[in-house]
Motif scaffolding. Structure first.
Motif, short mmCIF file in Angstrom:
data_model
loop_
_atom_site.label_atom_id
_atom_site.label_comp_id
_atom_site.label_asym_id
_atom_site.label_seq_id
_atom_site.Cartn_x
_atom_site.Cartn_y
_atom_site.Cartn_z
N GLY A 126 -2.76 7.79 11.48
CA GLY A 126 -3.49 6.51 11.80
C GLY A 126 -4.15 5.74 10.73
O GLY A 126 -3.98 6.03 9.66
N ASP A 127 -4.89 4.78 11.24
CA ASP A 127 -5.92 4.09 10.10
C ASP A 127 -6.89 4.93 9.65
O ASP A 127 -7.56 5.67 10.40
N LEU A 128 -7.28 4.78 8.30
CA LEU A 128 -8.39 5.65 7.78
C LEU A 128 -9.18 4.84 6.74
O LEU A 128 -8.59 3.81 6.27
N ILE A 129 -10.22 5.27 6.59
CA ILE A 129 -11.25 4.94 5.73
C ILE A 129 -11.49 6.04 4.82
O ILE A 129 -12.09 7.00 5.33
N VAL A 130 -11.32 6.04 3.47
CA VAL A 130 -11.65 7.26 2.61
C VAL A 130 -12.80 6.70 1.79
O VAL A 130 -12.94 5.70 1.02
N ILE A 131 -13.75 7.57 1.96
CA ILE A 131 -15.10 7.33 1.02
C ILE A 131 -15.36 8.20 0.06
O ILE A 131 -15.19 9.29 0.19
N ASP A 132 -15.04 7.76 -1.48
CA ASP A 132 -15.14 8.70 -2.57
C ASP A 132 -16.58 8.58 -3.30
O ASP A 132 -16.75 7.56 -3.70
N PHE A 133 -17.23 9.56 -3.28
CA PHE A 133 -18.50 9.66 -4.05
C PHE A 133 -18.35 9.94 -5.36
O PHE A 133 -18.45 11.01 -6.00
N GLY A 134 -17.99 9.07 -6.19
CA GLY A 134 -18.11 9.19 -7.79
C GLY A 134 -19.12 8.41 -8.62
O GLY A 134 -20.20 8.38 -7.97
N THR A 135 -18.66 8.06 -9.46
CA THR A 135 -19.68 7.14 -10.54
C THR A 135 -19.72 5.99 -9.85
O THR A 135 -20.96 5.73 -9.53
N PHE A 139 -15.17 2.70 -0.80
CA PHE A 139 -14.60 2.77 0.73
C PHE A 139 -13.36 2.14 0.57
O PHE A 139 -13.01 0.87 0.44
N ASP A 140 -12.23 2.74 1.10
CA ASP A 140 -10.92 2.32 1.10
C ASP A 140 -10.30 2.42 2.47
O ASP A 140 -10.35 3.41 3.11
N HIS A 141 -9.65 1.31 2.93
CA HIS A 141 -8.83 1.24 4.12
C HIS A 141 -7.24 1.33 3.95
O HIS A 141 -6.66 0.67 3.07
N SER A 142 -6.76 2.31 4.53
CA SER A 142 -5.26 2.36 4.63
C SER A 142 -5.04 2.30 6.07
O SER A 142 -5.57 2.95 7.00
N ASP A 143 -3.81 1.76 6.28
CA ASP A 143 -3.52 1.44 7.85
C ASP A 143 -2.60 2.63 8.19
O ASP A 143 -2.40 3.19 7.58
N PHE A 144 -2.11 2.55 9.47
CA PHE A 144 -1.22 3.54 9.92
C PHE A 144 0.26 3.95 9.48
O PHE A 144 0.84 4.83 9.42
N ASP A 145 0.60 2.90 8.77
CA ASP A 145 1.77 2.98 7.94
C ASP A 145 1.67 3.59 6.44
O ASP A 145 2.48 3.85 5.80
N GLY A 146 0.10 3.85 6.13
CA GLY A 146 -0.21 4.16 4.89
C GLY A 146 -0.36 3.22 3.81
O GLY A 146 -0.69 3.59 2.57
N ALA A 147 -0.35 1.95 4.29
CA ALA A 147 -0.29 0.86 3.33
C ALA A 147 -2.01 0.87 2.98
O ALA A 147 -2.90 0.83 3.77
N TYR A 148 -2.22 0.46 1.59
CA TYR A 148 -3.45 0.16 1.31
C TYR A 148 -3.83 -1.18 1.44
O TYR A 148 -3.35 -2.04 0.98
N LYS A 149 -4.93 -1.38 2.25
CA LYS A 149 -5.38 -2.80 2.59
C LYS A 149 -6.56 -3.46 2.22
O LYS A 149 -6.93 -4.31 2.30
N GLY A 150 -7.26 -2.57 1.07
CA GLY A 150 -8.61 -3.00 0.56
C GLY A 150 -9.69 -2.21 0.70
O GLY A 150 -9.52 -1.18 1.35
N GLY A 151 -10.78 -2.41 0.34
CA GLY A 151 -12.07 -1.78 0.32
C GLY A 151 -13.14 -2.15 -0.11
O GLY A 151 -13.18 -3.46 -0.24
N ILE A 152 -14.17 -1.31 -0.65
CA ILE A 152 -15.55 -1.77 -1.05
C ILE A 152 -15.62 -0.87 -2.22
O ILE A 152 -15.50 0.08 -2.40
N ILE A 153 -16.47 -1.57 -3.30
CA ILE A 153 -17.01 -0.69 -4.51
C ILE A 153 -18.26 -0.98 -4.63
O ILE A 153 -18.86 -1.89 -4.68
#
Length: 262
Positions: A126-135, A139-153
């Motif tokens: 399904g659609d996913l938001i991945v939040i990665d706590f690094g430096t 916040f990254d959104h990928s759709d149900f097909d696995g395509a990267y759709k954009g995000g936030i830094i």
């Protein structure tokens, strides 16, 4: 055994992974320093491998993801000189992304975010938001097909705290920790700083995820990764799942795909 290397802006993570099962047998972390030589890495890693009951000969393949281009050369030399193998580099043939990057500037997507997207889609539907706590916190959104759709830094929490302490001469350096209570009116300077950093960050996470969900307008699962994910988990229900080794898992998946294709 596969040695997966995730070179970030602050730390480099080395993980010994069993291909196929993707079981992480050992992991080690060292501060990122582009000046560190292959010989220095080798001395450090050899000792740690021995402590875990492994030898350099147990490593048969190396795959690297890096957002620090200056660190790459010495890591590649480490692979060839001490592990006698040609390092695979995520995003470079034969481990191309095999990922649709549906944004205005596809080439600007960081390797860590691409690898996280690949791993998240392999592990969750399904659609996913991945939040990665690094430096930085991404916040990254990928759709149900696995395509990267954009995000936030956004600035990482440690980066935010460092900037605050550097800019305000009388503020002390504090450890980032969950406040003892839910009270947001601090009675002393340290408590006020901790409240501002911790609860302010929780508010940012919840607010940005809520806005992303409204924009996606479909059911979406929120995945958190990075060392600080568990710190926030206890005071927010915004995460559906925590995948602490998402980037390493992504590298293992990319290696398996290249190995099968090859």
């Amino acid at each position: 055994m596969l040695l997966a290397v995730d070179a970030g802006n602050t730390n480099i993570v080395f993980a010994l992974v069993q291909p196929g099962t993707r079981e992480i047998r050992a992991r080690w972390r060292i501060a990122t320093d582009p000046r560190r030589t292959a010989d220095e890495y080798a001395v450090w890693l050899s000792q740690l491998l021995t402590l875990e009951g492994y030898a350099r000969d147990d490593v048969s393949a190396v795959i690297i993801s890096t957002v620090v281009p200056r660190a790459l050369h010495n890591l590649e030399v480490l692979a060839s000189k001490y592990f006698r193998t040609h390092a695979l580099v995520a995003g470079r043939a034969p481990v191309d992304w095999q990922l649709s990057v549906d944004v205005d500037e596809p080439r600007s997507l960081g390797a860590d975010r691409a690898v996280n997207t690949i791993a998240a889609h392999a592990l969750h539907a399904g659609d996913l938001i991945v939040i990665d706590f690094g430096t930085a916190t991404t916040f990254d959104h990928s759709d149900f097909d696995g395509a990267y759709k954009g995000g936030i830094i956004a600035p990482g929490i440690n980066l935010s705290l460092d900037a605050l302490v550097m800019a305000a001469a009388k503020l002390p350096r504090i450890a980032i920790e969950a406040p003892a209570t839910d009270c947001v009116i601090g009675r002393n300077t340290v408590d006020q700083m901790n409240i501002g950093i911790y609860w302010g960050y929780i508010a940012m996470i919840e607010g940005l995820v809520a806005r992303m969900k409204r924009e996606i307008a479909r059911p979406v699962k929120v995945i958190a990764t990075g060392g600080l994910a568990t710190l926030f988990e206890q005071h927010t229900n915004v995460f559906d799942v925590i995948e602490p080794d998402l980037t390493i898992q992504g590298l293992a998946i990319m290696y398996e795909r290249a190995h099968i294709d090859g």
